[in-house]
Design an enzyme around this catalytic site. Structure first.
Site, PDB file in Angstrom:
ATOM      1  N   ARG A 112      -1.413  42.289  96.973  1.00 14.84           N
ATOM      2  CA  ARG A 112      -0.276  41.763  96.201  1.00 14.84           C
ATOM      3  C   ARG A 112       0.795  42.844  96.221  1.00 14.84           C
ATOM      4  O   ARG A 112       0.586  43.956  95.744  1.00 14.84           O
ATOM      5  CB  ARG A 112      -0.691  41.441  94.764  1.00 14.84           C
ATOM      6  CG  ARG A 112       0.505  41.231  93.842  1.00 14.84           C
ATOM      7  CD  ARG A 112       0.144  40.625  92.518  1.00 14.84           C
ATOM      8  NE  ARG A 112      -0.231  39.223  92.684  1.00 14.84           N
ATOM      9  CZ  ARG A 112      -0.331  38.356  91.687  1.00 14.84           C
ATOM     10  NH1 ARG A 112      -0.095  38.751  90.445  1.00 14.84           N
ATOM     11  NH2 ARG A 112      -0.682  37.109  91.892  1.00 14.84           N
TER      12      ARG A 112
ATOM     13  N   HIS B 113       3.261  32.813  98.038  1.00 14.56           N
ATOM     14  CA  HIS B 113       2.033  32.894  97.237  1.00 14.56           C
ATOM     15  C   HIS B 113       1.058  31.834  97.760  1.00 14.56           C
ATOM     16  O   HIS B 113       0.748  30.849  97.075  1.00 14.56           O
ATOM     17  CB  HIS B 113       2.377  32.654  95.763  1.00 14.56           C
ATOM     18  CG  HIS B 113       1.312  33.120  94.805  1.00 14.56           C
ATOM     19  ND1 HIS B 113       0.146  33.741  95.213  1.00 14.56           N
ATOM     20  CD2 HIS B 113       1.235  33.040  93.439  1.00 14.56           C
ATOM     21  CE1 HIS B 113      -0.588  34.032  94.153  1.00 14.56           C
ATOM     22  NE2 HIS B 113       0.046  33.617  93.072  1.00 14.56           N
TER      23      HIS B 113
ATOM     24  N   GLN C 107      -2.116  30.490  95.810  1.00 14.88           N
ATOM     25  CA  GLN C 107      -1.819  29.633  94.669  1.00 14.88           C
ATOM     26  C   GLN C 107      -1.593  28.187  95.117  1.00 14.88           C
ATOM     27  O   GLN C 107      -2.105  27.246  94.505  1.00 14.88           O
ATOM     28  CB  GLN C 107      -0.584  30.159  93.921  1.00 14.88           C
ATOM     29  CG  GLN C 107      -0.264  29.363  92.674  1.00 14.88           C
ATOM     30  CD  GLN C 107      -1.328  29.508  91.595  1.00 14.88           C
ATOM     31  OE1 GLN C 107      -1.650  30.623  91.208  1.00 14.88           O
ATOM     32  NE2 GLN C 107      -1.876  28.405  91.113  1.00 14.88           N
TER      33      GLN C 107
ATOM     34  N   ASP D 268       7.852  27.382  87.493  1.00 13.58           N
ATOM     35  CA  ASP D 268       7.370  28.764  87.463  1.00 13.58           C
ATOM     36  C   ASP D 268       8.335  29.549  86.576  1.00 13.58           C
ATOM     37  O   ASP D 268       9.397  29.050  86.199  1.00 13.58           O
ATOM     38  CB  ASP D 268       7.347  29.310  88.905  1.00 13.58           C
ATOM     39  CG  ASP D 268       6.669  30.657  89.062  1.00 13.58           C
ATOM     40  OD1 ASP D 268       6.044  31.146  88.103  1.00 13.58           O
ATOM     41  OD2 ASP D 268       6.765  31.229  90.169  1.00 13.58           O
TER      42      ASP D 268
ATOM     43  N   CYS E 209       1.728  27.829  87.952  1.00 11.27           N
ATOM     44  CA  CYS E 209       0.770  28.820  88.479  1.00 11.27           C
ATOM     45  C   CYS E 209       0.299  29.784  87.394  1.00 11.27           C
ATOM     46  O   CYS E 209      -0.733  30.425  87.555  1.00 11.27           O
ATOM     47  CB  CYS E 209       1.396  29.572  89.641  1.00 11.27           C
ATOM     48  SG  CYS E 209       2.853  30.551  89.229  1.00 11.27           S
TER      49      CYS E 209
ATOM     50  N   ARG F  81      -8.360  28.600  91.732  1.00 11.36           N
ATOM     51  CA  ARG F  81      -8.029  29.781  92.551  1.00 11.36           C
ATOM     52  C   ARG F  81      -9.332  30.385  93.085  1.00 11.36           C
ATOM     53  O   ARG F  81      -9.424  30.757  94.250  1.00 11.36           O
ATOM     54  CB  ARG F  81      -7.280  30.834  91.705  1.00 11.36           C
ATOM     55  CG  ARG F  81      -5.827  30.508  91.383  1.00 11.36           C
ATOM     56  CD  ARG F  81      -4.925  30.585  92.586  1.00 11.36           C
ATOM     57  NE  ARG F  81      -4.932  31.903  93.227  1.00 11.36           N
ATOM     58  CZ  ARG F  81      -4.230  32.966  92.832  1.00 11.36           C
ATOM     59  NH1 ARG F  81      -3.408  32.865  91.809  1.00 11.36           N
ATOM     60  NH2 ARG F  81      -4.287  34.123  93.480  1.00 11.36           N
TER      61      ARG F  81
HETATM   62  N1  NVA Z   1       6.790  33.730  90.864  1.00 14.41           N
HETATM   63  C1  NVA Z   1       5.922  34.526  90.028  1.00 14.41           C
HETATM   64  C2  NVA Z   1       4.504  34.073  90.196  1.00 14.41           C
HETATM   65  C3  NVA Z   1       3.500  34.824  89.375  1.00 14.41           C
HETATM   66  C4  NVA Z   1       2.091  34.406  89.656  1.00 14.41           C
HETATM   67  C5  NVA Z   1       6.078  35.998  90.388  1.00 14.41           C
HETATM   68  O1  NVA Z   1       6.217  36.294  91.578  1.00 14.41           O
HETATM   69  O2  NVA Z   1       6.092  36.820  89.482  1.00 14.41           O
HETATM   70  N1   CP Z   2      -0.884  32.729  89.242  1.00 16.29           N
HETATM   71  C1   CP Z   2      -1.168  34.030  89.488  1.00 16.29           C
HETATM   72  O1   CP Z   2      -1.148  34.523  90.623  1.00 16.29           O
HETATM   73  O2   CP Z   2      -1.488  34.729  88.360  1.00 16.29           O
HETATM   74  P1   CP Z   2      -1.658  36.308  88.213  1.00 16.29           P
HETATM   75  O3   CP Z   2      -0.291  36.915  88.347  1.00 16.29           O
HETATM   76  O4   CP Z   2      -2.248  36.502  86.844  1.00 16.29           O
HETATM   77  O5   CP Z   2      -2.569  36.805  89.299  1.00 16.29           O
END
Ligand code: NVA
Ligand code: CP
Length: 304
Positions: free
Chosen positions: A104, A131, A134, A220, A260, A288
């Site tokens: 990540r 992502h 997800q 989101d 998500c 997930r």
């Molecule tokens: N769009 C959000 C998703 C978090 C799971 C982010 O990138 O922070």
């Molecule tokens: N939806 C998701 O990826 O959640 P986290 O940021 O908690 O991993």
């Protein structure tokens, strides 16, 4: 099978998704029945987090243990990644010791560079652009509740972000349509989303219009991780992009709501919607783990 990475949704084809969804259903059933499923015994997953996480961390970590394997957890702060060791050097070292890497991070270019120098498959656990894990879970969740997503309409209300881009890739590949409504200045960019044509999505100025007739409404956070400096500007720009009961009633009567998570009730979604009868957010979060177990198994062992 030649080594495969999972860096974006289009890295797998339709027949591979059909297999993974079927396999995830089996893996989930066995998990619920407390049946052992140790297909990745003695394999190790390295998880690299350069941004915060709850679901991704727990689902990959618990999932890998349930497959009989083990995990190594690294963050920017507690590894040499935070002290500017080059990504290609890190990839060469880490991938000599583990069987699979989940990352990540910020730019998609970072994960691509890592994958280029990795001896083992690399999975995108979220980047600024995508992502895919997800959306894998979201589509599996849709199938569980309503059957095939092909030919259906998904309304995306909110930021033209990593989730929106991945929905667009999935729509082009799996044959459904996305109705996208974002505030001005936060539109999706077809080039960033990496889709071939505009045929699988339609843009709407008004989020109500995007929701009209949709089979699934999803949103989101207004501010994704890494964009916190824009928080105030986004609060103003996104004020009308809150999924409320009125938007849900413009969608089909049996429409689902997805998010998500983490969610901000009162911002991108009203509590009545996310905590209401059409919401499947807890299934989405749980799934997930099941789909990622199927994905990890597929990347390491192919079709079984
Ligand atoms: N769009 C959000 C998703 C978090 C799971 C982010 O990138 O922070
Ligand atoms: N939806 C998701 O990826 O959640 P986290 O940021 O908690 O991993």
């Amino acid at each position: 099978m030649a080594m495969k990475h999972y860096l974006q949704f289009t890295d797998l084809g339709t027949d591979e998704y059909a297999y993974i969804f079927e396999r995830a259903a089996l893996i989930k059933k066995k998990f619920k029945a407390y049946e052992k499923h140790h297909t990745l015994a003695d394999r190790t997953l390295a998880m690299i987090f350069e941004k915060a996480s709850t679901r991704t961390r727990v689902s990959f970590e618990a999932g890998m243990y349930q497959l009989g394997g083990s995990v190594v957890h690294l963050t920017t702060g507690d590894s040499q990644l935070g002290r500017a060791e080059p990504i290609d050097d890190s990839a060469k070292v880490i991938s000599r010791m583990v069987d699979l890497v989940m990352i990540r991070t910020f730019g998609q270019d970072k994960i691509e560079l890592f994958a280029e120098h990795s001896r083992v498959p690399v999975i995108n656990g979220l980047t600024n652009e995508f992502h895919p894990c997800q959306i894998l879970a979201d589509i599996f969740t849709y199938i569980e509740h309503r059957g095939s997503i092909a030919g259906k309409t998904v309304a995306w209300v909110g930021d033209g972000n990593n989730m929106a881009n991945t929905w667009l890739q999935a729509a082009e590949l799996l044959g459904f349509t996305v109705h996208v409504s974002t505030p001005g200045g936060y539109e999706v960019d077809q080039a960033v989303a990496g889709i071939r044509s505009g045929d699988s999505y339609k843009v709407f100025k008004n989020p109500m219009d995007a929701c009209r007739g949709a089979d699934l409404v999803t949103t989101d956070v207004w501010t994704s991780m890494g964009y916190e400096a824009e928080n105030e500007a986004r609060r103003l720009a996104f004020a009308d992009w809150c999924v409320d009961t009125e938007m849900m009633s413009a969608a089909k009567a049996d429409a689902l709501f997805m998010h998500c998570l983490p969610a901000h009730r009162g911002e991108e979604v009203e509590a009545d919607v996310i905590d209401g009868p059409q919401s499947v957010v807890w299934d989405e979060a749980e799934n997930r783990m099941h789909v990622q177990k199927a994905l990890m198994e597929y990347l390491l062992l192919g079709k079984l």
